[in-house]
Scaffold this active site. Structure first.
Site, PDB file in Angstrom:
ATOM      1  N   ALA A  71      -1.608  -0.591   6.095  1.00 12.09           N
ATOM      2  CA  ALA A  71      -2.619  -0.808   5.469  1.00 12.09           C
ATOM      3  C   ALA A  71      -3.388   0.267   4.873  1.00 12.09           C
ATOM      4  CB  ALA A  71      -3.376  -2.070   6.063  1.00 12.09           C
ATOM      5  N   ASP A  72      -4.222   0.140   3.718  1.00 13.09           N
ATOM      6  CA  ASP A  72      -5.051   1.478   3.288  1.00 13.09           C
ATOM      7  C   ASP A  72      -6.114   0.702   2.511  1.00 13.09           C
ATOM      8  OD1 ASP A  72      -5.513   4.006   3.199  1.00 13.09           O
ATOM      9  OD2 ASP A  72      -5.461   3.978   0.906  1.00 13.09           O
TER      10      ASP A  72
END
EC number: 3.6.1.9
Length: 198
Positions: A71-72
């Site tokens: 995730a970012d």
């Protein structure tokens, strides 16, 4: 799917993401990725999707039979990407730019199951409106919250009421992991997200 381990590997060191995974009952372990994140402002969403995939791919090499989640989270105002601040001076400048304005928070996720050749990315957007703040308000907030590991130099879940006027969209997305989106994507790929719960 035969031979797939039902424990998700979260390719992140983020305490917020771990907290959200626990809250939703996922069976997971966290294994932080050392992948080098990009921070191009040319296409902010593309950058976030690419970063999420890079993180997940690195960990997927070690766990080919597990679903790996990368995730970012990025903060975007007027097309400019606000990453993690370099220092407190940088954090003050970010918050000063965001105050009194509405910005976007994008969290990109990457779901990889290497043994089955599954590589899926998706993203969620929330709109966050900041209160008008002077430098003293910003100083007060920075004294209460360690912002150096947070995109945009703030955490919605930590004294967010001091700086945030309203959030349109998924609050968990602003925290760093849109679990509704994650469940939807796992359901699409595997038929049900519930196979990954404890």
């Amino acid at each position: 799917m035969k031979g797939v381990y039902k424990q998700i590997i979260l390719a992140s060191a983020s305490p917020r993401r771990k907290e959200l995974m626990q809250k939703h009952g996922f069976d997971f372990i966290a294994e932080p990725s050392g992948a080098q994140e990009g921070n191009s402002s040319e296409d902010c969403l593309k950058t976030a999707l690419s970063n999420a995939k890079l993180k997940a791919m690195e960990i997927a090499e070690k766990y080919p039979k597990n679903v790996v989640l990368g995730a970012d989270t990025i903060v975007v105002l007027d097309g400019k990407l606000f990453g993690k601040p370099k220092d407190l001076k940088d954090a003050k400048e970010m918050l000063n730019a965001l105050q009194g304005r509405t910005h976007s928070v994008f969290t990109a996720i990457a779901i990889i199951l290497k043994s089955e050749n599954i590589f899926k990315t998706a993203a969620e957007e929330s709109r966050v409106s900041f209160k008008k703040m002077d430098l003293q308000d910003i100083e007060n907030y920075l004294q209460k919250v360690n912002v150096l590991d947070k995109a945009g130099a703030y955490a919605a879940q930590e004294f967010g009421e001091l700086i945030i006027e309203k959030i349109d969209g998924d609050f968990e997305n602003v925290m760093g992991l849109p679990c509704s989106l994650l469940k939807n994507e796992l359901g699409r790929i595997f038929g049900s997200f519930k196979i990954f719960l404890k």
